[in-house]
Design a protein around this motif. Structure first.
Motif, mmCIF file in Angstrom:
data_model
loop_
_atom_site.group_PDB
_atom_site.id
_atom_site.type_symbol
_atom_site.label_atom_id
_atom_site.label_comp_id
_atom_site.label_asym_id
_atom_site.label_seq_id
_atom_site.Cartn_x
_atom_site.Cartn_y
_atom_site.Cartn_z
ATOM 1 N N THR A 188 0.830 -1.211 0.000
ATOM 2 C CA THR A 188 0.000 0.000 0.000
ATOM 3 C C THR A 188 0.862 1.258 0.000
ATOM 4 N N ILE A 189 1.999 1.197 0.669
ATOM 5 C CA ILE A 189 2.902 2.350 0.646
ATOM 6 C C ILE A 189 3.433 2.565 -0.765
ATOM 7 N N ALA A 190 3.920 1.513 -1.392
ATOM 8 C CA ALA A 190 4.488 1.627 -2.741
ATOM 9 C C ALA A 190 3.443 2.073 -3.762
ATOM 10 N N ALA A 191 2.191 1.673 -3.577
ATOM 11 C CA ALA A 191 1.130 2.033 -4.522
ATOM 12 C C ALA A 191 0.582 3.432 -4.263
ATOM 13 N N GLY A 192 0.939 4.023 -3.143
ATOM 14 C CA GLY A 192 0.402 5.338 -2.786
ATOM 15 C C GLY A 192 1.043 6.461 -3.574
ATOM 16 N N PRO A 193 0.490 7.660 -3.427
ATOM 17 C CA PRO A 193 1.035 8.821 -4.145
ATOM 18 C C PRO A 193 2.419 9.190 -3.628
ATOM 19 N N MET A 194 3.159 9.931 -4.412
ATOM 20 C CA MET A 194 4.506 10.343 -4.032
ATOM 21 C C MET A 194 4.441 11.590 -3.141
ATOM 22 N N ASN A 195 3.732 11.456 -2.040
ATOM 23 C CA ASN A 195 3.657 12.513 -1.038
ATOM 24 C C ASN A 195 3.268 11.861 0.289
ATOM 25 N N MET A 196 3.023 12.657 1.296
ATOM 26 C CA MET A 196 2.794 12.109 2.637
ATOM 27 C C MET A 196 1.535 11.259 2.742
ATOM 28 N N TRP A 197 0.614 11.412 1.782
ATOM 29 C CA TRP A 197 -0.652 10.690 1.874
ATOM 30 C C TRP A 197 -0.491 9.192 1.627
ATOM 31 N N ARG A 198 0.663 8.746 1.190
ATOM 32 C CA ARG A 198 0.877 7.304 1.072
ATOM 33 C C ARG A 198 0.910 6.639 2.447
ATOM 34 N N TYR A 199 1.090 7.428 3.482
ATOM 35 C CA TYR A 199 1.120 6.921 4.851
ATOM 36 C C TYR A 199 -0.194 7.199 5.582
ATOM 37 N N ARG A 200 -1.270 7.455 4.873
ATOM 38 C CA ARG A 200 -2.521 7.900 5.486
ATOM 39 C C ARG A 200 -3.086 6.915 6.499
ATOM 40 N N ALA A 201 -2.758 5.635 6.412
ATOM 41 C CA ALA A 201 -3.242 4.674 7.408
ATOM 42 C C ALA A 201 -2.719 5.003 8.798
ATOM 43 N N LEU A 202 -1.632 5.765 8.879
ATOM 44 C CA LEU A 202 -1.058 6.151 10.170
ATOM 45 C C LEU A 202 -1.264 7.633 10.478
ATOM 46 N N LEU A 203 -2.112 8.299 9.695
ATOM 47 C CA LEU A 203 -2.381 9.719 9.927
ATOM 48 C C LEU A 203 -3.790 9.885 10.483
#
Length: 184
Positions: A48-63
């Protein structure tokens, strides 16, 4: 916990769910964000991290943002720079330094925290946000709120040097506040 995260008092442990609060009404201590880490672990994988956008929102599961939030500002994802000489000097074998000089949208490390705060402001139905600042926070709030269509009210010290901030580009609601103090 009824959500992926909630607010909880760090002293007495009282739970507040997800509300626009920062202080416990029982003991007046600060509220902290507590996550359901087991749930987040099921959603936060290498894939999910690798498939996420190239910004902080790839970590949204922890935000701490609403699950249905659609980001409008590509904040974060600033590069890490290897610092071998500094690492050797402090006896660190693999030292990296975060380069926030390329952080979008205002080149400030405050862009990331403001992106999360404004995501929640929208979730709570706020149409206006504000802050007091000496530069970085004012720029980040004004720029991202403008992009999200939120009204802003920004307070800055009256003696703040003009080159330090560019907030006027993003909002007309900027007030200089006297920081002079008197003693008796």
């Amino acid at each position: 916990m009824t959500s992926v995260y909630e607010l909880r008092c760090r002293e007495c442990g009282k739970s507040y769910g997800i509300q626009p609060l920062s202080i416990c009404d029982e003991c007046f201590s600060p509220l902290e964000i507590c996550f359901d880490l087991e749930y987040a672990r099921s959603r936060f994988t290498h894939e999910t991290i690798a498939a996420g956008p190239m910004n902080m929102w790839r970590y949204r599961a922890l935000l701490p943002v609403p699950e249905n939030y659609v980001p409008v500002t590509p904040s974060g994802f600033t590069p890490l720079l290897q610092a071998p000489r500094l690492g050797a000097r402090i006896r660190a074998t693999n030292l990296y330094i975060k380069n926030d000089a390329v952080c979008l949208p205002t080149l400030s490390f405050k862009d990331r925290v403001v992106a999360v705060a404004l995501a929640n402001a929208e979730q709570f139905g706020f149409d206006t946000v504000g802050c007091s600042s000496t530069g970085n926070l004012a720029n980040a709030v004004a720029a991202q709120a403008a992009r999200q269509g939120l009204k802003t009210y920004i307070l800055v010290p009256s003696d703040l040097e003009p080159p330090k901030f560019s907030t006027r580009r993003f909002t007309e609601r900027l007030w200089s506040v006297s920081t002079a103090t008197t003693t008796t």
